[in-house]
Design an enzyme around this catalytic site. Structure first.
Site: not given
Ligand code: GLA
Length: 735
Positions: A485, A555
């Protein structure tokens, strides 16, 4: 594939569908002749020069005459030589000179495409042929790289600059490519009419990939990112089409950068109405000091062409990326169906809770992997701490990470782990030990984003230490999947590691440092499936795909909203690269309810998984899951290898529809979503595409058998269960 007309100094990069041609008219002048449908080897030079430019700046050419560089489409555009359009190269010599007259020196046809060390790159494999064209000016050697393919309509370009002088020079702009499209008509367009339109992807975190389309008029249109990541606000992709181009017909040119950092792509209608395109590294605040003997390589850019509209252009990108970019060991392999707990628990969970999720998943036949997301390390209970401290919180997990991994494996699943390697929390042991390891301006507090700071990856010591701390976890624990990430943009523009005269290299060096980390961790662990992610799809680009076979698309997991995002991302990136999960309803971000079947049908248009609390699901709903996974597996070859036809855009109406056709045309599948059930609205008629006209296809869902040509012309009316956000799926099987 590469044809050379020595008499005319012309190069033709070609395959069955397209030609890309240019000619060295004089050492100082390489003219771009054509990019588009396949032509003969007989293109004339100088076509686009109009007469009567009495006041033009006269650039002498060896035959004794002059040319007006401003009017000539070229393979690169240098500064200050009578060319007043956007330069693709801006170089400043130590003595301050910025006019560089690059002269042709020769070409090479190497057996192998030269490697681009430490950077993502499109492979040539056995289908690509590379041409290098060398130029020089005042001791600076420039090489234009071209690779053309016989299995897709694409040209991959990049530039090398080598300083052969004894003084440093400053690179202020170094676009990876430049070429021009010629005007269709040699007259000004009436007001309100344009010859060309730009199609590109705009949005933000949670609304990635919205397709924008607008006219290109005189002047420069540009898209770019200065965020240090390629960004969700503007993806490094630009298509140029005519106003008549549709999804299925008309010319469509695509440009995509193999680069995950800040970028600029420009489309300029010049004074004589050529459409000049160029793009590469963001050059808003770029100055690269190229010392004597040093070489600079630009990232690669991919140029595609299709006569079959935007869907045709997308298929060219998809073919290229699947065959020649995405890691081979994964690209055509069905990806594991995962269960991720993030949306169900966020940061706060206990080992017991995780084991409940794992147990519930183990009861669903077909779930292949459990992904442990954010919150497993340091003292991480929210976004304010512990990034950088890749130390397992055994108390929270109720045991060691290996024990949890064993627990998962004992239940027949693979184990995946989340990392955010490039980031650091102020509240972390790493920050306390190395406050100088973050990107920060000396006299200002570094700005936080999602409460975190960014590690200075221009500093090789940081890259090495990070690689080692992440590798230690990978070494000690049985892990098959990593979700990587990156949850904030870069904001400081200063690396404490770099000397003052190299600070304008920081953004590029940060991305190169990220790639150095990827080389060590991703390419160093070729058996681990790495999934990219950046606040969802904020770093969804071709550079990433070289390392990461799939990327978390957004997301935003609400299925109707996802149709917009997955539709947009498919412009450039294959469906198998888009990671998509079924989440709970009502969605975390959307108030409405979406049927479980619809959530699954949309998530199945990518690398499929679930992200919800399975133990909280009603038994009847849970009973649907094995059927969904079964359906996914049945159709997975279509996701991995199928040709995509976008049949309906959610941005243009009430429906979303994708069709995937097996390359041998024996099978096709249409997934359609009706957003709202509106009374008295015209129904959608769907016509499949890409079938064999004379073959017979049976549609089991409609219980109907017709010739391919009948399906394609007459189509059918999809039927939906009453209610909003319903989907329907149709298969077409050749008999
Ligand atoms: C980001 C990612 C999510 C998750 C969060 C965790 O927002 O897109 O899928 O992994 O971080 O903090």
């Amino acid at each position: 594939m590469v044809f050379m007309d020595r008499a005319r100094g012309a190069f033709y990069l070609e395959n069955e569908k397209m030609t890309y041609a240019f000619a060295v008219r004089a050492p100082e002048l390489t003219e771009h002749l054509w990019f588009g449908a396949r032509t003969g080897h007989d293109l004339p030079c100088g076509q686009q020069i109009t007469s009567g430019e009495a006041h033009a700046v006269q650039y002498p050419v060896p035959d004794g005459g002059y040319v007006n560089r401003d009017q000539i489409p070229q393979e690169f555009h240098q500064s200050y030589a009578g060319d007043f359009g956007e330069p693709s190269l801006l170089i400043e010599r130590a003595d301050g000179v910025r006019r560089m007259d690059f002269c042709y020196e020769g070409y090479e046809l190497p057996e192998q495409k030269p490697e681009l060390p430490g950077m993502p790159q499109v492979r040539a494999d056995e289908n690509g042929r590379t041409l290098l064209v060398h130029y020089s000016a005042g001791g600076i050697r420039m090489t234009q790289h071209y690779t053309v393919y016989d299995d897709c309509s694409a040209v991959v370009r990049s530039v090398t600059l080598e300083n052969r002088t004894s003084e440093p020079v400053i690179l202020r702009r170094c676009a990876s490519f430049a070429f021009s499209l010629l005007p269709q008509e040699f007259r000004d367009m009436p007001a309100g009419r344009s010859e060309w339109q730009a199609v590109y992807l705009a949005g933000g975190s949670g609304s990635e990939g919205n397709v924008q389309r607008g006219d290109l008029d005189r002047g420069t249109f540009s898209i770019g990112s200065r965020r240090g990541v390629s960004s969700a606000s503007l993806n490094p992709f630009l298509a140029v089409v005519t106003p008549q181009t549709t999804e299925t017909s008309g010319p469509a040119y695509g440009v995509n950068l193999v680069w995950s950092g800040s970028f600029t792509i420009r489309a300029e209608i010049t004074a004589n109405r050529n459409l000049r395109l160029s793009g590469g590294l963001d050059d808003t605040d770029f100055a690269w000091r190229l010392g004597p003997g040093e070489t600079f390589r630009s990232p690669e850019a991919v140029l595609t062409y299709s006569e079959e509209g935007l869907s045709g252009m997308s298929r060219e990108f998809h073919t290229l990326y699947r065959r020649h970019l995405i890691p081979r060991q994964f690209v055509f392999r069905p990806r594991p169906v995962v269960i991720n707990h993030w949306e169900a628990t966020r940061f706060r969970f206990t080992g017991e809770q995780l084991r409940r999720v794992i147990d519930a998943a183990a009861e669903v036949p077909g779930i292949d992997a459990f992904i442990l997301d954010d919150g497993w390390f340091g003292a991480r209970e929210d976004s304010t701490s512990s990034l950088g401290d890749w130390v397992v919180n055994e108390e929270k997990l109720g045991g060691s990470l290996q024990e949890l991994s064993d627990y998962v494996h004992a239940r027949g699943m693979q184990f995946g782990l989340w990392f955010e390697p490039e980031m650091i929390s102020k509240d972390s042991a790493l920050y306390r030990a190395h406050p100088d390891w973050v990107i920060r301006t000396p006299d200002a507090e570094p700005l936080t984003g999602r409460d975190q700071l960014v590690l200075d990856l221009a500093n090789p010591a940081v890259v090495d230490s990070l690689a080692e701390s992440v590798q230690a976890i990978l070494r000690e624990t049985r892990i098959e999947i990593v979700k990587w990430d990156c949850n904030r943009d870069l904001s400081e523009g200063f690396s404490p590691y770099l000397p003052p005269d190299r600070q304008a290299e920081q953004s590029v060096r940060q991305t190169l440092g990220f790639y150095a980390l990827c080389e060590k961790l991703v390419r160093g662990n070729p058996e681990i499936l790495f999934e990219g992610c950046a606040s969802g799809g904020s770093r969804f680009d071709a550079g990433m795909l070289y390392y990461f076979p799939q990327i978390w698309t957004s997301d935003q997991t609400d299925a109707p909203a996802r149709t917009f995002i997955q539709y947009g991302m498919s412009m450039c990136y294959p469906l198998s690269a888009q990671s998509c999960h079924v989440t709970s309803s009502p969605n975390r971000r959307a108030a409405h309810r979406t049927p479980l079947a619809a959530r699954a049908d949309i998530a199945m248009l990518g690398a499929f998984g679930y992200e919800l609390d399975l133990s909280a699901m009603e038994p009847e709903a849970r009973a649907e899951l094995p059927k969904q996974i079964g359906a996914y597996r049945t159709d997975v070859q279509l996701i991995l290898k199928g040709d995509l036809y976008r049949l309906a855009s959610p941005a243009e109406g009430n429906y979303f529809a994708f069709e995937l056709v097996r390359p041998d045309r024996t099978e096709a599948k249409i997934t359609v979503m009706r957003e709202l059930e509106l009374f008295n609205r015209t129904r959608l008629r769907l016509c499949p595409q890409g079938l064999e006209p004379d073959a017979c296809y049976r549609c089991p869902e409609l219980d109907l058998r017709m010739q391919g040509r009948s399906w394609m012309h007459v189509g059918f009316l999809p039927r939906f269960t009453p209610g909003d956000f319903q989907t329907a799926v149709y298969h077409f099987v050749k008999e």
